[in-house]
Design an enzyme around this catalytic site. Structure first.
Site, PDB file in Angstrom:
ATOM      1  N   LYS A 146      48.258  29.702-116.616  1.00 37.95           N
ATOM      2  CA  LYS A 146      49.023  30.752-115.924  1.00 37.95           C
ATOM      3  C   LYS A 146      48.816  32.097-116.623  1.00 37.95           C
ATOM      4  O   LYS A 146      48.534  33.104-115.978  1.00 37.95           O
ATOM      5  CB  LYS A 146      50.504  30.412-115.928  1.00 37.95           C
ATOM      6  CG  LYS A 146      51.418  31.558-115.490  1.00 37.95           C
ATOM      7  CD  LYS A 146      52.885  31.194-115.461  1.00 37.95           C
ATOM      8  CE  LYS A 146      53.597  31.435-116.727  1.00 37.95           C
ATOM      9  NZ  LYS A 146      53.936  32.820-117.057  1.00 37.95           N
ATOM     10  N   ASN A 147      48.928  32.082-117.973  1.00 39.12           N
ATOM     11  CA  ASN A 147      48.931  33.357-118.685  1.00 39.12           C
ATOM     12  C   ASN A 147      47.551  33.953-118.912  1.00 39.12           C
ATOM     13  O   ASN A 147      47.430  35.077-119.396  1.00 39.12           O
ATOM     14  CB  ASN A 147      49.714  33.222-119.997  1.00 39.12           C
ATOM     15  CG  ASN A 147      51.201  33.057-119.725  1.00 39.12           C
ATOM     16  OD1 ASN A 147      51.666  33.242-118.597  1.00 39.12           O
ATOM     17  ND2 ASN A 147      51.943  32.669-120.747  1.00 39.12           N
ATOM     18  N   CYS A 194      64.645  39.859-118.363  1.00 39.31           N
ATOM     19  CA  CYS A 194      64.797  38.544-117.731  1.00 39.31           C
ATOM     20  C   CYS A 194      65.681  37.728-118.686  1.00 39.31           C
ATOM     21  O   CYS A 194      66.229  38.239-119.645  1.00 39.31           O
ATOM     22  CB  CYS A 194      63.441  37.888-117.543  1.00 39.31           C
ATOM     23  SG  CYS A 194      62.652  37.555-119.105  1.00 39.31           S
ATOM     24  N   ARG A 211      62.555  42.608-122.535  1.00 39.26           N
ATOM     25  CA  ARG A 211      61.162  42.758-122.083  1.00 39.26           C
ATOM     26  C   ARG A 211      60.742  44.225-121.873  1.00 39.26           C
ATOM     27  O   ARG A 211      60.354  44.634-120.797  1.00 39.26           O
ATOM     28  CB  ARG A 211      60.927  41.957-120.793  1.00 39.26           C
ATOM     29  CG  ARG A 211      61.373  40.530-120.783  1.00 39.26           C
ATOM     30  CD  ARG A 211      60.719  39.624-121.794  1.00 39.26           C
ATOM     31  NE  ARG A 211      59.308  39.387-121.595  1.00 39.26           N
ATOM     32  CZ  ARG A 211      58.800  38.453-120.792  1.00 39.26           C
ATOM     33  NH1 ARG A 211      59.601  37.735-120.070  1.00 39.26           N
ATOM     34  NH2 ARG A 211      57.493  38.272-120.698  1.00 39.26           N
ATOM     35  N   ASP A 265      56.376  30.029-126.400  1.00 39.00           N
ATOM     36  CA  ASP A 265      56.502  29.323-125.114  1.00 39.00           C
ATOM     37  C   ASP A 265      56.688  27.814-125.285  1.00 39.00           C
ATOM     38  O   ASP A 265      57.019  27.126-124.322  1.00 39.00           O
ATOM     39  CB  ASP A 265      55.281  29.599-124.227  1.00 39.00           C
ATOM     40  CG  ASP A 265      55.243  31.053-123.778  1.00 39.00           C
ATOM     41  OD1 ASP A 265      54.177  31.492-123.303  1.00 39.00           O
ATOM     42  OD2 ASP A 265      56.258  31.752-123.933  1.00 39.00           O
ATOM     43  N   ARG A 307      57.248  28.208-111.478  1.00 37.28           N
ATOM     44  CA  ARG A 307      56.486  29.427-111.790  1.00 37.28           C
ATOM     45  C   ARG A 307      55.275  29.103-112.650  1.00 37.28           C
ATOM     46  O   ARG A 307      54.242  29.771-112.566  1.00 37.28           O
ATOM     47  CB  ARG A 307      57.375  30.434-112.543  1.00 37.28           C
ATOM     48  CG  ARG A 307      58.481  31.080-111.723  1.00 37.28           C
ATOM     49  CD  ARG A 307      59.138  32.180-112.522  1.00 37.28           C
ATOM     50  NE  ARG A 307      58.129  33.012-113.138  1.00 37.28           N
ATOM     51  CZ  ARG A 307      58.250  33.546-114.368  1.00 37.28           C
ATOM     52  NH1 ARG A 307      59.347  33.337-115.064  1.00 37.28           N
ATOM     53  NH2 ARG A 307      57.290  34.286-114.878  1.00 37.28           N
TER      54      ARG A 307
HETATM   55  C1  EPZ Z   1      53.194  37.177-122.595  1.00 30.17           C
HETATM   56  O1  EPZ Z   1      54.335  37.966-122.269  1.00 30.17           O
HETATM   57  C2  EPZ Z   1      53.377  35.876-121.831  1.00 30.17           C
HETATM   58  N1  EPZ Z   1      53.411  36.136-120.393  1.00 30.17           N
HETATM   59  C3  EPZ Z   1      54.671  35.192-122.269  1.00 30.17           C
HETATM   60  O2  EPZ Z   1      54.765  33.954-121.571  1.00 30.17           O
HETATM   61  C4  EPZ Z   1      54.580  34.914-123.768  1.00 30.17           C
HETATM   62  O3  EPZ Z   1      55.795  34.324-124.202  1.00 30.17           O
HETATM   63  C5  EPZ Z   1      54.368  36.246-124.509  1.00 30.17           C
HETATM   64  O4  EPZ Z   1      53.160  36.879-124.009  1.00 30.17           O
HETATM   65  C6  EPZ Z   1      54.212  36.037-126.014  1.00 30.17           C
HETATM   66  O5  EPZ Z   1      53.152  35.186-126.266  1.00 30.17           O
HETATM   67  C7  EPZ Z   1      52.244  36.353-119.734  1.00 30.17           C
HETATM   68  O6  EPZ Z   1      51.168  36.361-120.311  1.00 30.17           O
HETATM   69  C8  EPZ Z   1      52.347  36.553-118.246  1.00 30.17           C
HETATM   70  P1  EPZ Z   1      54.513  40.407-125.417  1.00 30.17           P
HETATM   71  P2  EPZ Z   1      54.398  39.534-122.707  1.00 30.17           P
HETATM   72  O7  EPZ Z   1      54.224  41.741-124.838  1.00 30.17           O
HETATM   73  O8  EPZ Z   1      53.065  40.133-122.567  1.00 30.17           O
HETATM   74  C9  EPZ Z   1      58.117  42.886-127.207  1.00 30.17           C
HETATM   75  C10 EPZ Z   1      55.815  32.326-120.244  1.00 30.17           C
HETATM   76  O9  EPZ Z   1      56.816  31.601-120.388  1.00 30.17           O
HETATM   77  N2  EPZ Z   1      57.514  43.998-126.488  1.00 30.17           N
HETATM   78  O10 EPZ Z   1      53.552  39.793-126.374  1.00 30.17           O
HETATM   79  O11 EPZ Z   1      55.556  40.148-122.009  1.00 30.17           O
HETATM   80  C11 EPZ Z   1      58.716  41.850-126.255  1.00 30.17           C
HETATM   81  O12 EPZ Z   1      60.030  42.216-125.882  1.00 30.17           O
HETATM   82  C12 EPZ Z   1      55.874  33.786-120.662  1.00 30.17           C
HETATM   83  O13 EPZ Z   1      54.715  31.942-119.756  1.00 30.17           O
HETATM   84  C13 EPZ Z   1      58.007  45.288-126.718  1.00 30.17           C
HETATM   85  O14 EPZ Z   1      58.928  45.481-127.506  1.00 30.17           O
HETATM   86  O15 EPZ Z   1      54.771  39.354-124.257  1.00 30.17           O
HETATM   87  C14 EPZ Z   1      58.689  40.591-127.083  1.00 30.17           C
HETATM   88  O16 EPZ Z   1      59.801  40.593-127.950  1.00 30.17           O
HETATM   89  C15 EPZ Z   1      57.214  34.162-121.263  1.00 30.17           C
HETATM   90  N3  EPZ Z   1      57.441  46.322-126.041  1.00 30.17           N
HETATM   91  C16 EPZ Z   1      57.410  40.749-127.913  1.00 30.17           C
HETATM   92  O17 EPZ Z   1      57.104  42.156-127.903  1.00 30.17           O
HETATM   93  C17 EPZ Z   1      56.394  46.140-125.163  1.00 30.17           C
HETATM   94  O18 EPZ Z   1      55.910  47.140-124.594  1.00 30.17           O
HETATM   95  C18 EPZ Z   1      56.215  39.981-127.367  1.00 30.17           C
HETATM   96  O19 EPZ Z   1      55.986  40.444-126.062  1.00 30.17           O
HETATM   97  C19 EPZ Z   1      55.921  44.827-124.950  1.00 30.17           C
HETATM   98  C20 EPZ Z   1      56.477  43.778-125.625  1.00 30.17           C
END
Ligand code: EPZ
Length: 424
Positions: A30-31, A124, A129, A313, A405
């Site tokens: 998915k990711n 969410c 996020r 995850d 999802r």
């Molecule tokens: C991706 O989300 C994945 N989703 C998530 O999977 C996964 O948990 C996450 O990466 C971490 O590995 C997809 O790829 C579609 P991040 P993403 O940006 O890109 C903070 C699932 O269950 N952050 O690495 O949103 C954020 O709040 C989902 O399949 C900021 O502060 O994750 C979090 O605490 C859930 N500012 C941390 O960084 C930003 O601009 C990691 O987020 C972006 C992120």
């Protein structure tokens, strides 16, 4: 607040206590797939992705792509896409709150049209996020961003290649910048970036469409911009989180399962923990066999961190394993601020878990008992399926739409492994 969506197909009825045995093939990731779908906006040609499964996140992303003039249809088990009739449209909150991955379109639209207008994706159930790292990175490349009433108006007409160093290795921010810079004149260097396998898969996809990107999976990605991307064929990687979920289910319930399309390098941290728990693991090419024939030992300390460390995850699925293993486990969630939604539901089933801030303190119990439980997000739901499969008696799991999802027909997959589970 528990959502009471009692439509017929939003519940699973599980009769637990059975060992799992059998063979599954791991579905496409998915990711990895979601950013690649966004990246097709950049492709001036026909794209064919070898595998397709109707995850609700993929269906939703295709609806947004259709709004942007990107045609797509399923054929030969895969997905055909054509962005040649593409148009630049505003992506409102009705889309971004449905699927966070819609934020990946920001980088793709800026790359293709040099302007983009998209709503904040909103939070969410696992956290706020934010997208400040996406915005900060794009601003480093000269994108002007105006925020008005929850909308982001982005002007990339004066974008220039350059060096971007992220404050945190955000997966999404890394992917947005890769897409945008892939067609930006000159050389862009990204540092302090995410190293997840899905980033490598996006690099491989973009390069298959004519981009010149190297370094994904390391601390530095170098992107030599090309005028545009063409079409082509690509095979998306298997889902390391789905694979990990199946392995943790077998470790929790006991049994003997084999998985095809398993990539050990994508799951080293999980494999290390499973071996510490005294599971028997056999690896051969892209096949893994896991045998667990007795109650396992708790791993005393587990923390989630960006790849290659233990993935957030799989935090809830492994919490379920620890909750029925021998001993104690301190499980620390370092990525998202609110990812312990399963704890109250597991406690209802007899688990002994106490949450203090970022830590869940688990004391292993011998048995869980079936109950009426509610999923609060995708991976919480996957973990609760495992709990139901382990528990004595009947479990009714609500809000299965969260699980759909990211897991294709999860009840059929576990039926294949001998579980007594059905959608009601
Ligand atoms: C991706 O989300 C994945 N989703 C998530 O999977 C996964 O948990 C996450 O990466 C971490 O590995 C997809 O790829 C579609 P991040 P993403 O940006 O890109 C903070 C699932 O269950 N952050 O690495 O949103 C954020 O709040 C989902 O399949 C900021 O502060 O994750 C979090 O605490 C859930 N500012 C941390 O960084 C930003 O601009 C990691 O987020 C972006 C992120």
């Amino acid at each position: 607040m528990k959502e009471k969506t009692d439509c017929l197909s939003d519940k699973l009825l599980i009769f637990g206590g059975k060992k799992l045995s059998g063979h599954l093939q791991v579905d496409v990731s998915k990711n990895a797939y979601l950013p690649i779908l966004a990246a097709t906006v950049l492709c001036d040609g026909e794209v064919f992705l070898d595998d397709y499964i109707p995850l609700t996140d993929f269906v939703c992303m295709r609806e947004i792509l259709a709004k942007l003039g990107v045609k797509s249809y399923e054929t030969n088990g895969g997905l055909y896409l054509d962005a040649r009739g593409g148009k630049n449209e505003k992506i409102g909150f009705e889309w971004t709150q449905k699927i966070r991955a819609s934020i990946f379109l920001l980088g793709a639209l800026l790359g293709k049209y040099k302007t983009a207008c998209i709503s904040y994706p909103g939070g969410c159930n696992i956290g706020s996020r934010p997208i400040d790292l996406h915005i900060k990175g794009l601003k480093s490349l000269g994108v002007k961003v105006l925020e008005r009433h929850g909308m982001l108006y982005c002007d990339g007409s004066e974008m220039k290649c350059g060096k971007v160093c992220l404050d945190f290795p955000s997966v999404g921010a890394t992917e947005s910048l890769m897409m945008c810079a892939s067609v930006l004149k000159g050389t862009t260097v990204l540092k302090n970036i995410a190293k997840e396998p899905e980033i490598v898969d996006l690099q491989n996809f973009l390069n298959a469409m004519g981009a010149k990107i190297s370094g994904a999976g390391t601390d530095q990605i170098v992107i030599k911009g090309v005028p545009k991307l063409h079409g082509g064929q690509f095979s998306v990687m298997p889902d390391r989180i789905v694979a990990g979920t199946y392995l943790l289910a077998a470790a929790t319930c006991g049994g003997d399962i084999t998985l095809d399309r398993f990539v050990p390098e994508h799951n080293e941290s999980l494999l290390s923990i499973l071996k510490q728990s005294a599971c028997k693991i056999t690896l051969k090419n892209d096949m893994i066999r896991l045998k667990a024939d007795k109650r396992l030992k708790c791993v005393e300390n587990i923390q989630t961190f960006p790849f290659p460390f233990f993935p957030t995850d799989l935090q809830t699925p492994i919490m379920v394993l620890e909750s029925v293993s021998k001993g104690h486990c301190k499980l620390q969630e370092n990525i998202f601020e609110n990812r312990f939604g399963a704890v109250p539901e597991l406690v209802k089933m007899g688990a002994k878990i106490v949450v203090e801030g970022r830590c869940a303190y688990v004391e292993g119990v011998e048995k869980l008992y079936g109950a009426d439980i509610f999923a609060t997000d995708l991976r919480c739901g996957a973990g609760l399926v495992i709990a139901g499969l382990k528990a004595e008696g009947f479990t009714t799991l609500h809000n299965v739409h969260y699980i759909d999802r990211g897991y294709d027909k999860i009840e059929q997959k576990f039926q294949t492994l001998g579980a007594d589970i059905r959608r009601i």
